[in-house]
Design a protein around this motif. Sequence first.
Motif, PDB file in Angstrom:
ATOM      1  N   LEU A 193      32.685 -35.705  -2.254  1.00 53.25           N
ATOM      2  CA  LEU A 193      33.132 -37.165  -2.291  1.00 53.25           C
ATOM      3  C   LEU A 193      34.795 -37.326  -2.220  1.00 53.25           C
ATOM      4  O   LEU A 193      35.309 -38.471  -1.947  1.00 53.25           O
ATOM      5  N   CYS A 194      35.329 -36.209  -2.633  1.00 58.08           N
ATOM      6  CA  CYS A 194      36.799 -36.524  -2.715  1.00 58.08           C
ATOM      7  C   CYS A 194      37.326 -36.901  -1.316  1.00 58.08           C
ATOM      8  O   CYS A 194      37.170 -36.084  -0.364  1.00 58.08           O
ATOM      9  N   ALA A 195      38.261 -37.846  -1.478  1.00 56.68           N
ATOM     10  CA  ALA A 195      38.975 -38.371  -0.112  1.00 56.68           C
ATOM     11  C   ALA A 195      40.225 -37.787   0.021  1.00 56.68           C
ATOM     12  O   ALA A 195      40.959 -38.174   0.815  1.00 56.68           O
ATOM     13  N   GLY A 196      40.689 -36.827  -1.099  1.00 50.34           N
ATOM     14  CA  GLY A 196      42.078 -36.232  -0.863  1.00 50.34           C
ATOM     15  C   GLY A 196      43.217 -37.242  -1.138  1.00 50.34           C
ATOM     16  O   GLY A 196      44.169 -36.876  -0.873  1.00 50.34           O
ATOM     17  N   CYS A 197      42.847 -38.292  -1.814  1.00 47.00           N
ATOM     18  CA  CYS A 197      44.113 -39.130  -1.976  1.00 47.00           C
ATOM     19  C   CYS A 197      45.090 -38.706  -2.992  1.00 47.00           C
ATOM     20  O   CYS A 197      46.273 -39.194  -3.063  1.00 47.00           O
ATOM     21  N   GLN A 198      44.492 -37.672  -3.754  1.00 45.34           N
ATOM     22  CA  GLN A 198      45.487 -37.180  -4.877  1.00 45.34           C
ATOM     23  C   GLN A 198      46.056 -38.242  -6.157  1.00 45.34           C
ATOM     24  O   GLN A 198      46.953 -37.637  -6.890  1.00 45.34           O
ATOM     25  N   THR A 199      45.137 -39.154  -6.233  1.00 50.48           N
ATOM     26  CA  THR A 199      45.516 -40.052  -7.140  1.00 50.48           C
ATOM     27  C   THR A 199      45.333 -39.210  -8.449  1.00 50.48           C
ATOM     28  O   THR A 199      45.864 -39.423  -9.504  1.00 50.48           O
ATOM     29  N   CYS A 200      44.309 -38.445  -8.625  1.00 45.88           N
ATOM     30  CA  CYS A 200      44.069 -37.950  -9.927  1.00 45.88           C
ATOM     31  C   CYS A 200      45.254 -36.815 -10.264  1.00 45.88           C
ATOM     32  O   CYS A 200      45.610 -36.571 -11.367  1.00 45.88           O
ATOM     33  N   VAL A 201      45.786 -36.111  -9.029  1.00 47.77           N
ATOM     34  CA  VAL A 201      46.855 -35.019  -9.385  1.00 47.77           C
ATOM     35  C   VAL A 201      47.845 -35.869 -10.050  1.00 47.77           C
ATOM     36  O   VAL A 201      48.401 -35.441 -10.939  1.00 47.77           O
ATOM     37  N   ALA A 242      40.590 -43.114 -12.432  1.00 48.93           N
ATOM     38  CA  ALA A 242      41.697 -43.306 -11.226  1.00 48.93           C
ATOM     39  C   ALA A 242      41.036 -43.054 -10.132  1.00 48.93           C
ATOM     40  O   ALA A 242      41.489 -43.572  -9.173  1.00 48.93           O
ATOM     41  N   CYS A 243      40.122 -41.966  -9.991  1.00 49.94           N
ATOM     42  CA  CYS A 243      39.605 -41.686  -8.678  1.00 49.94           C
ATOM     43  C   CYS A 243      38.961 -42.922  -7.893  1.00 49.94           C
ATOM     44  O   CYS A 243      37.915 -43.469  -8.548  1.00 49.94           O
ATOM     45  N   PRO A 244      39.552 -43.376  -6.956  1.00 44.61           N
ATOM     46  CA  PRO A 244      38.948 -44.404  -6.376  1.00 44.61           C
ATOM     47  C   PRO A 244      37.686 -44.210  -5.532  1.00 44.61           C
ATOM     48  O   PRO A 244      36.772 -45.110  -5.243  1.00 44.61           O
ATOM     49  N   SER A 245      37.404 -42.783  -5.351  1.00 51.64           N
ATOM     50  CA  SER A 245      36.234 -42.523  -4.627  1.00 51.64           C
ATOM     51  C   SER A 245      35.031 -41.906  -5.581  1.00 51.64           C
ATOM     52  O   SER A 245      34.032 -41.824  -5.006  1.00 51.64           O
ATOM     53  N   SER A 246      35.262 -42.331  -7.023  1.00 48.65           N
ATOM     54  CA  SER A 246      34.368 -41.753  -7.697  1.00 48.65           C
ATOM     55  C   SER A 246      34.069 -40.362  -7.665  1.00 48.65           C
ATOM     56  O   SER A 246      32.742 -39.862  -8.153  1.00 48.65           O
ATOM     57  N   PHE A 284      35.042 -32.915 -13.402  1.00 53.14           N
ATOM     58  CA  PHE A 284      34.315 -32.285 -12.199  1.00 53.14           C
ATOM     59  C   PHE A 284      34.588 -32.969 -10.809  1.00 53.14           C
ATOM     60  O   PHE A 284      34.494 -34.290 -10.891  1.00 53.14           O
ATOM     61  N   ILE A 285      35.342 -32.703  -9.928  1.00 51.23           N
ATOM     62  CA  ILE A 285      35.531 -33.290  -8.840  1.00 51.23           C
ATOM     63  C   ILE A 285      34.509 -32.906  -7.471  1.00 51.23           C
ATOM     64  O   ILE A 285      34.631 -31.748  -7.177  1.00 51.23           O
ATOM     65  N   ASP A 286      33.830 -33.637  -7.045  1.00 49.57           N
ATOM     66  CA  ASP A 286      32.790 -33.423  -6.331  1.00 49.57           C
ATOM     67  C   ASP A 286      33.296 -33.373  -4.727  1.00 49.57           C
ATOM     68  O   ASP A 286      33.926 -34.137  -4.306  1.00 49.57           O
TER      69      ASP A 286
HETATM   70  S1  SF4 Z   1      41.367 -38.987  -6.956  1.00 52.20           S
HETATM   71 FE1  SF4 Z   1      41.530 -38.645  -4.974  1.00 52.20          FE
HETATM   72  S2  SF4 Z   1      42.104 -36.563  -4.802  1.00 52.20           S
HETATM   73 FE2  SF4 Z   1      41.278 -37.024  -6.917  1.00 52.20          FE
HETATM   74  S3  SF4 Z   1      39.139 -36.432  -6.984  1.00 52.20           S
HETATM   75 FE3  SF4 Z   1      39.358 -38.597  -6.265  1.00 52.20          FE
HETATM   76  S4  SF4 Z   1      39.152 -38.871  -4.091  1.00 52.20           S
HETATM   77 FE4  SF4 Z   1      39.608 -36.734  -4.343  1.00 52.20          FE
END
Ligand code: SF4
Lengths: 362, 660, 141
Positions: free
Chosen positions: B594-602, B635-639, B589-591
């Motif tokens: 909180l998501c910073a849009g860095c796309q690390t998860c992608v 991986a998500c640096p933003s949790s 689940f991506i909040d």
């Molecule tokens: S990794 Fe980056 S793009 Fe993916 S949920 Fe975390 S903040 Fe958002």
Amino acid sequence: MYSVLKSEKGGVFAVRSLLKRLLTENMVDAVFVAAKTPYSDLPMPTLISSPENIETADPLAPVAPFNASRQASILLRSDTGKRLALVLRPCEIRALIELVKLKQCVLDPAILIGIECKGRMENALFLEQEKQRSGISISFYQDDNLKEMICSACNVCDHFQPVGTDLTLSVFGVQISTGIGVEAESETGTDILKKMGYSDVQPPAEREAELRDLQQQRLEAKSVLMEKTAEDIKDIKRFETLIANCLNCSNCRVACPVCYCKECVFVTDVFAHEPELLIRRAVKRGMIKMPTETTMFHLTRLAHIGHACVACGHCTSVCPSGIPVADFFITVGSKVQDLFDYEPGRDINEPIPYLVFEEENQ
Amino acid sequence: MKRDQINIGVYICHCGMNISPKVDVEAVAEFAEGLAHVRIARDYKFMCSSPGQEFIIDDIRQYGLNRIVVASCSPRMHEATFRNACETAGINRHYFQMANIREQAAWVTLDTKEATAKAMDLVAAAVARVTYHRPLESREVKVNKSILVIGGGIAGMQAAISSGNAGYQVYLIEREPSIGGHMAKFDKTFPTLDCAACIMTPKMVEVGQHESIRLFTYSEVVSVEGFVGNYSVRILKKPRFIDESKCNGCGICMEKCPIKKIPSEFNENLSFRTAIYSPFPQAVPNTPVIDPDHCRILAENKPCGACEKFCEAGAIDFNQQPEHMDITVGSIIIATGFKAFDPEPLVQYGYGIYPEVYTSLEFERLNNATGPTGGSILMKGGDFPKRVAIIHCVGSRDAQYREYCSRVCCMYSMKFAHLVREKTGAEVWEFYIDVRSPGKLYEEFYNRVQKEGVHMIRGRVAEVTDILDDPENSEDKGRLTVVAENTLTRRMLRIPVDMVILSVGLEPAEGAGDVGRMIGVSSDGNGWFTELHAKLAPVSTVIKGVFLAGCCQGPKDIPDTVAQAMGASGEAVALLSKGTVMTRAEISFIDPDLCAGCQTCVEVCVYNAIDFDEGRGIATVNELLCQGCGSCAVACPSSAASIKHFTNRQVMEELEAILI
Amino acid sequence: MNDQFEPQIIALVCNWCTYTAADLAGTSRLSYPSNVRLVRLMCTGMIDAKYIIKAFLDGADGVVIGGCHPGDCHYINGNLKATKRIYGVGKIMEQFGFEPDRLRLKWIGASEGLEFQKNMAEFIETIKQLGPSPVKSRMIL
Ligand code: SF4
Ligand SMILES: Cc1cc2nc3c(=O)[nH]c(=O)nc-3n(C[C@H](O)[C@H](O)[C@H](O)COP(=O)(O)OP(=O)(O)OC[C@H]3O[C@@H](n4cnc5c(N)ncnc54)[C@H](O)[C@@H]3O)c2cc1C
Ligand code: SF4
Ligand code: FES
């Protein structure tokens, strides 16, 4: 290509005239540069579009109230089609590059103008000095006493030359009272200098030696600091003594240019403990300090961004309890960086270490 | 902030005599009763039995329990049992946690006290964790009951037929003018030597006429979007310049076309075709295409129109344009097959230098009744060869080119040897590294060929040259010399031959990588598509709803290709037959706050389960694709990303309960 | 070292391999010292740095991470992604006096009940040699 920008009034004026021409000759739409506002002597990152206002720009002042990369990244959030020249310090550029890797901003609209940096003073010290003598932006480069006043992170910084720029403002080997050097580091940079009619000259003879000396001096200081800090944190009890006065105020995190999370986990419900739990902990241990999780906070932050720490030292500068946060970030961070052979801000194409993995392991 | 009242019921199982004598179950129950939020704690002989489950169900109802912990065996054993009991009693199935005190305490600890202490810790951890469990739901999502098959070789054809027979709408896409793939080029197939056309043509016709199969030849897939059950696919139909609905396949156009000297791809350039052509007589569909690079009108803008003049059906249409078709399918089967290794870089074998050096595919055409020589194995000059060399493993098992074994070359080489002996009586030498003949009747075929007098020589060929040992010998005039060491006798051999056949290896089809990238299926270092699991899921891929059939997954023979095609079809049909697919509950689940849009998860998600919403600048999880591996969460640096049922909070509470 | 010292060990293990191996050790009645507490996760790729830091700060004397062998991860490469992260945390903890040997990463496949038993016993022995974790004597966090 290396050129010299001359000005009888000194290097700052030379820089201003360069920035002004960028605006008047329509090479950029605006300039992002540290400038004094009418309200304070402390130069703040400022976005200037009118050529007259360039007079307030003071990028050579040995102070940086915070790492400007974050503000820069807001301006570069997307490509608006407008051209921006950004005058930044090496640590700010390196942080900016990390933010680009994390897709927080793009560099397409940017002309990066890096400054060779001899260090910054803490804000209060700068204001005090500025009051005592005017023209600190010049005297700083001439008076060795002032150079001693730079903050502790700058004292151990061996990245005083910016990388990845279009133009680099060069202070080494230059009499700053007579002007400043400028080196084109990219095609864009060369074009700009050529368009402005500057000629390619030999960099001053003293430059290399000066750079070398400083490099050596800084590396020595760095290894002294790292040794001392390693000693200060070498077991968890010592470390907790070091951070004993931490208030969990999060100032360090806010000041950190690469800690870009919208909301830190430490303010999410992951650490919002139930009273039962806290009481249970107290019962088990006899007593617990509150707020809790101070050690956890610092270690987690190290695990999160230790690899990306650009050693700008702003965390230490903002800590109300005087905790040398940067010292242990620099010390531990460089261990992590060595482990992964990673250097933050070195190269925009260098992948973040945790995102690449070897197929074969162990 | 008032929290909901949490009432936990804890049940300690004796498991007959398996837990209870080693672990003091009563003591554990008593301990559990003292833990925060625990309303009731009991022990019982067999928790998993019906009375045991009834116990839990009754307690939930009677005491208003809303969290259950069972301390018994491994959750791999009975988690589902107890979750069902929770659901029966009316609480969410995820309000449950199991403490594994049998496998982890009773069975592996020698000392009773220690086992009991460990059991207590495990129960405390489970209680702490379950306190933070959240109710989770899975959702049913409707699927589109149709299947896309990419590639019309024997694999794709079989997959289409099997799926079509099950009643599903199938779209079969083939980029060549006809379906058939490589098998259509063969005359005989090993090991039974049955006639390829005899077994192949009826299948091709079946595909062409099947009511559930819509065939797109001379077409390619240009984009695939969506996810299991709902893939939007765009197909590009290249212009044939012939109206398929009008053409009756009479073929007069091909007779009349004045451009007659175009090397025929289907015949491996051993003969010629016209500018308007059908690759081979049994092509399906039997509508020709006009080759725009050679047609007088289309290529040179010169007057001609011979075909148009003679076409009674009026099917010729020089103005046809490329056409896009959009379809929606529930599942995709990739069957893009292989291409044969190009032996030119191996200059020592002389391919492209000496006219009498052939690739195996060229030989297949030479031997084919519909091929350039009508099935006679003739040399370029028109004579039968008297001495033939076949070189195995060309490009295969060679660290410089392809390290792998191409699996079919040994067998088809021996097929060639047999055919040469049968049709020409020539002497045949086969140069091999090892003969690989695992397969039903394969070893027998090997024995048969040896008995037929084929010389099997173990040794890699060093060189094929036109320098003769004895230039005076008039019999060898014009022959090639094959130089090799017989590694069994340790003798150098120099054998003069008339014809050399290179048994080239198999490589992934041209453009397979693009197909993979479009769909999100990865390839191994050699370019073969990667199956989900080498042993247990050989036709599935990491992308749910996408399956593999035939040589696109790796070299294989026709029997294996067909079996795999049927398997892929079976999987696709099984997936779609229910009409819906269930989403997983324990997924990412991506909040959005909180998501910073860095796309690390992608970047880290191997299942392509995360999309980036450009508009909102945030990442979103596709609940049908996510497998819940948790890579994104760490991986998500933003949790911002977390895994439901494995949240930071839940795991950390578990840790804390054990340690504090 | 102290003979009385019984270390607390946290094992963070993936559901598909090492947890299954632990179950197999159980069904095969392969006993090992009772100091280990398993925490079940779906994959080693899901192990957050925070879990390791927390385990150590809360007093674990050793943390062992168990997952599938490279190539066997149920989620393709979660274990490979985990490796670097775990080394990174280990490096950090080392700076604060947690000996590198207190953190171990071990691939133990689903069929390797014996390996599981052996590794746990061995790890506990290693930790006993190292002595109690440096946080043990603290009372304030
Ligand atoms: S990794 Fe980056 S793009 Fe993916 S949920 Fe975390 S903040 Fe958002
Ligand atoms: C010389 C030789 C002899 C052989 N002899 C035998 C034998 O005797 N017995 C035996 O069992 N096996 C034999 N084999 C092996 C046999 O050829 C294969 O097992 C079989 O052809 C595999 O079928 P396929 O459908 O997977 O691939 P292919 O036959 O390669 O079919 C793939 C099809 O997909 C199409 N395609 C590719 N990419 C795309 C795309 N992007 N979009 C649309 N369509 C696409 C291609 O045009 C082709 O029609 C032999 C192989 C060779 C090289
Ligand atoms: S949990 Fe795994 S599968 Fe699901 S979105 Fe995250 S990385 Fe992808
Ligand atoms: S599932 Fe075992 S390590 Fe990934």
